[in-house]
Design an enzyme around this catalytic site. Sequence first.
Site, PDB file in Angstrom:
ATOM      1  N   SER A 146     -20.449 -36.444  29.177  1.00 54.24           N
ATOM      2  CA  SER A 146     -19.659 -35.801  30.238  1.00 54.24           C
ATOM      3  C   SER A 146     -19.604 -36.687  31.476  1.00 54.24           C
ATOM      4  O   SER A 146     -18.942 -36.352  32.449  1.00 54.24           O
ATOM      5  CB  SER A 146     -20.287 -34.460  30.613  1.00 54.24           C
ATOM      6  OG  SER A 146     -21.642 -34.661  30.957  1.00 54.24           O
ATOM      7  N   ASN A 190     -14.511 -33.348  35.286  1.00 59.57           N
ATOM      8  CA  ASN A 190     -15.796 -33.288  35.999  1.00 59.57           C
ATOM      9  C   ASN A 190     -15.717 -33.966  37.360  1.00 59.57           C
ATOM     10  O   ASN A 190     -16.419 -33.588  38.304  1.00 59.57           O
ATOM     11  CB  ASN A 190     -16.909 -33.918  35.159  1.00 59.57           C
ATOM     12  CG  ASN A 190     -17.412 -32.944  34.102  1.00 59.57           C
ATOM     13  OD1 ASN A 190     -17.081 -31.754  34.142  1.00 59.57           O
ATOM     14  ND2 ASN A 190     -18.165 -33.436  33.145  1.00 59.57           N
TER      15      ASN A 190
END
Length: 707
Positions: free
Chosen positions: A427, A498
């Site tokens: 991520s 993100n």
Amino acid sequence: MEKTFNLSRREDGIAVLTMDVPGETMNTLRSEFGPEISEVLAEIKSDSSIKGLVLISGKQDSFVAGADISMLDACKTAEDAKFLSQQGHVVFNELENLSIPVVAAINGACLGGGLELALACHKRVCSLHPKTMMGVPEVQLGLLPGGGGTQRLPRLVGVTKALDMMLTGKQLRPKQAVKLGLVDDAVPESILLRTAVEMALADKRPTKKKKQSIVNQVLEGTSAGRNIIFDQATKQVAKKTQGNYPAPNKIIDCVRQGMTKGMIKGLEVEASHFAELVMSKESAALRSIFFATTEMKKETGAGDVEPRQVKKAMVLGGGLMGGGIASVTTTKAKIPARVKDINEAGLSNALAYAYKLLDKGVKRRHMTPAVRDNTMALMTTTTEYKGIKDADIVVEAVFEDLALKHQMVKDVERECGENTIFASNTSSLPISQIAEVASRPENVIGLHYFSPVEKMPLVEVIAHEKTSAETIATTVAFAKKQGKTPIVVQDGAGFYVNRILALYMNEAAQLLLEGQSVEHLDKALVKFGFPVGPMTLLDEVGIDVGAKISPILENELGERFMAPAAFDKLLADDRKGRKNGKGFYLYGGKKKTKEVDETVYSVLGLKPGVDTEASEVAQRCVVQMLNEAVRCLDEGIIASARDGDIGAIFGIGFPPFLGGPFHYIDTLGAGNLVKMLENYQTRYGDRFEPAAKLKQMASEGTRFFDA
Ligand SMILES: C[C@@H](O)CC(=O)SCCNC(=O)CCNC(=O)[C@H](O)C(C)(C)COP(=O)(O)OP(=O)(O)OC[C@H]1O[C@@H](n2cnc3c(N)ncnc32)[C@H](O)[C@@H]1OP(=O)(O)O
């Protein structure tokens, strides 16, 4: 011009009216069909040899997908839209008033205006084809069923069930539709036409309505009872939509007025409300999402490069993400998945994850236990690199440790084929760093899922500079088979979602440290339109995960990503969020409503002060997300504003009625957003510095999308 409707006569006196829009994969309803339909109906009425009529689609596996949404988009005024609805009413009423039995034979998608067309028939029979789904999803487009659905549906299946269908846009499978009384029968596709003909040969009296409970008979059979239903529905809508979506309340009003004042009045109200909604900014935004996702379905992510077929996958790590990835691979893509973990516990988790998903289908009666068990057999497990030589793709979903991921790259290159793709679910770690140990870097790519994997539609496909086009295309195709909406993003810390989320969350943290309460922060952003507030999200994602990503982003992207230092105190107090039952909220209690863990304030050394205006709180967080999204577009992290909108909506639940960050900036105006950011920059610091591209657009007065 080629006809859309073809009428054929059978020797038994039944006429079959086949709808087949020339040159289209799907039948949709268009205003231009009006004269042709009227001509056909006149022919039917004038031919006394016709004893009954069957309406069927000429498409292989779809009935009618609703009104043509492009036609709705083309409406310039509310009058244009109202005409469309009224035209539909005239045609459907004429069909319904035919003196002969009319039966709809439904195979495949029967949605929106398509279902309203079928509701105007006297009976309906559908096939058991897996693509046969019936529903009125207009609310998902910010609309309401404008072809008489708000009036016919309640009269067929009852007010409560009709409202449930219209307010959720849910699509029913054949057996659900039979149980609800929406269709009279569901049969194998091979005998659909024969069954419809037999129905048409019988009399046109409607099938006996499903027996309602005494309570429902009282509720639905009296105006006082119906008002209870309408009031209850209105309360639920207010809670769910926070007043951000006008369609649901208009749906309730159409039903209320129709059931109180009769169908003619109901249809008048329906046409008026439909027209207002077609012209609403919320529906325009939601329609843009439909067009974007439909367009993306046809894109490979790598131009005209053909993807390789993925016949077998491997997942490294059977935890929360790995279990989810393996599950969507077997249950959605129907591709065998071999899960490797260092211990049996991880493997059991992956198996349990898939079984739970499948068993839900069995309990809901749209899957047999045999299908569940056969699908489960697609998932195999191992604690060693065995039985994976023929894996076409390996997805690693282990914790964020670069050394471990490097080891996995080497293991996969040693144990698998030379074309095997290594896809990392990282991520935050740049894919180029993961690929630096690869002897075949062209096979290394990022494939970033969002939790919970089976629910979140977005995946980010992250190409580093050596990733081959074939690897990209194959990975995109694999994700689509899993039922995902992939956006291809360029390599960089935090990729896209993100990265824009981090600044939004940091601003929420700043507001908390300034004295805003946890619940006020969350309520403010939910009212703005997010599914959950930032503090709830941090608890769900994991405070430790956020703390791990922040320094990576700050190191790569600059100090605007510096997270408030006070948050280290949370980790020092072992507060990871839901995962260990200690976060901003209390967990494990008996109360249904979530409660803030008030001790979090003392851990942070805070005493909540006076909560400021919710809209101001929300705006401070949202403008951070908007500004960073513009930087991502400017840097080429995302290929287009369209991808940026879809990524934010499908990845973090950016309010769909706003159309996504870039549509929202167009609505605000780049100039106004720059002014907001500069105002905040003066008050709170340079983290609000407007992005260069945004300032340029402000000075040029340009937009991301055509007005
Ligand atoms: C009168 C009122 O009640 C108003 C209405 O009826 S509003 C419309 C309500 N209907 C819908 O919201 C359904 C929208 N369509 C879908 O959900 C899906 O297309 C599907 C489930 C029907 C099929 O999905 P899939 O098999 O993935 O196929 P695609 O989505 O790729 O669609 C294939 C092509 O059909 C076009 N299309 C589908 N529905 C519509 C529509 N309602 N209006 C216009 N065009 C539609 C789609 O754009 C694809 O076209 P292409 O040329 O092949 O790209």
